[in-house]
Write a protein that holds these residues in place. Structure first.
Motif, PDB file in Angstrom:
ATOM      1  N   CYS A 124       0.860  -1.192   0.000  1.00 38.94           N
ATOM      2  CA  CYS A 124       0.000   0.000   0.000  1.00 38.94           C
ATOM      3  C   CYS A 124       0.898   1.245   0.000  1.00 38.94           C
ATOM      4  O   CYS A 124       1.848   1.323   0.780  1.00 38.94           O
ATOM      5  CB  CYS A 124      -0.904  -0.026   1.229  1.00 38.94           C
ATOM      6  N   CYS A 157       0.377   3.045   3.679  1.00 35.25           N
ATOM      7  CA  CYS A 157       0.851   2.407   4.916  1.00 35.25           C
ATOM      8  C   CYS A 157       1.936   1.353   4.660  1.00 35.25           C
ATOM      9  O   CYS A 157       2.574   0.886   5.608  1.00 35.25           O
ATOM     10  CB  CYS A 157      -0.314   1.786   5.678  1.00 35.25           C
ATOM     11  N   CYS A 202      -4.575   0.521   0.010  1.00 39.53           N
ATOM     12  CA  CYS A 202      -5.444  -0.515   0.595  1.00 39.53           C
ATOM     13  C   CYS A 202      -6.775   0.095   1.059  1.00 39.53           C
ATOM     14  O   CYS A 202      -6.887   1.307   1.249  1.00 39.53           O
ATOM     15  CB  CYS A 202      -4.736  -1.221   1.747  1.00 39.53           C
ATOM     16  N   CYS A 216      -6.841   2.304   4.359  1.00 39.69           N
ATOM     17  CA  CYS A 216      -6.339   3.669   4.186  1.00 39.69           C
ATOM     18  C   CYS A 216      -7.343   4.523   3.414  1.00 39.69           C
ATOM     19  O   CYS A 216      -7.561   5.694   3.756  1.00 39.69           O
ATOM     20  CB  CYS A 216      -5.000   3.650   3.466  1.00 39.69           C
TER      21      CYS A 216
HETATM   22 ZN   LIG Z   1      -2.801   1.095   3.562  1.00 40.89          ZN
END
Ligand SMILES: [Zn+2]
Length: 203
Positions: free
Chosen positions: A107, A110, A164, A167
């Motif tokens: 991602c 993150c 993702c 997020c």
């Molecule tokens: Zn993420």
């Protein structure tokens, strides 16, 4: 049959007084009757359970009968599946085993590895501007005399182009995701020597 038991009372007041009361020993039949009365509720519960069980057996039997009746007129062996059904089976198999269903990517927000089917492309994600945070990143310096500078733009994992669902959900609510690199978790590019470390080495 009566058994008498001796019970001394008020020893201090009258030293020689005593009372004798008959003690009736219960016969087996009487004991059983008392026991049965005590356990009557348990018996009722047990009987209820048995009744429910038989109801279930009855409904199961009816269902089996119905199933048998519906299949009674079918010929054996059954006809081969139609071309349309075969096509659907193959299409569903291809969709369920396509690389998108099990391929993972990092991602950009993150850095977590996530199946690509659960991610969105970075340009489609809103509020990416929230990830522009000061004091988290630092530009690499080749000499000690080089000035300390921060990276420009939103703090994203390099080489990652998707985000993702966790997020995305957080950014949609106008919040920085808890595990976002912009939340003080940015460490920059990891040198080759420090990649793929074992757990003990990481410690
Ligand atoms: Zn993420």
């Amino acid at each position: 049959m009566h058994i008498y038991c001796l019970k001394t009372t008020n020893v201090n007041l009258s030293r020689y007084s005593c009372s004798i009361k008959p003690y009736k020993a219960a016969s087996n039949a009487e004991y059983q009757q008392t026991w049965y009365q005590k356990n009557r509720e348990k018996h009722a519960e047990y009987n209820k359970q048995c009744a429910t069980k038989s109801e279930y057996q009855e409904s199961h039997r009816k269902l089996s009968q119905k199933h048998y009746q519906s299949k009674k007129d079918e010929k054996f062996p059954p006809a081969p599946p139609s071309a349309k059904l075969c096509q659907n089976i193959v299409l569903d198999f291809c969709a369920d085993t396509s690389p998108d269903m099990f391929e993972e990517a990092g991602c950009a927000v993150c850095g977590k590895l996530t199946p690509t089917c659960e991610m969105e492309e970075l340009p489609e994600v809103e509020n990416i501007g929230l990830l522009k945070v000061a004091g988290v990143t630092r530009k690499a310096r080749s000499k000690s005399s080089d000035p300390v500078k921060e990276l420009r733009g939103p703090i994203l994992a390099s080489g990652c182009s998707r985000v993702c669902s966790i997020c995305i959900e957080s950014l949609d609510k106008n919040k920085i995701p808890t595990l976002a690199l912009a939340n003080g978790l940015w460490i920059g590019e990891i040198p080759d020597e420090l990649q793929d470390l074992t757990y003990a080495e990481q410690c």
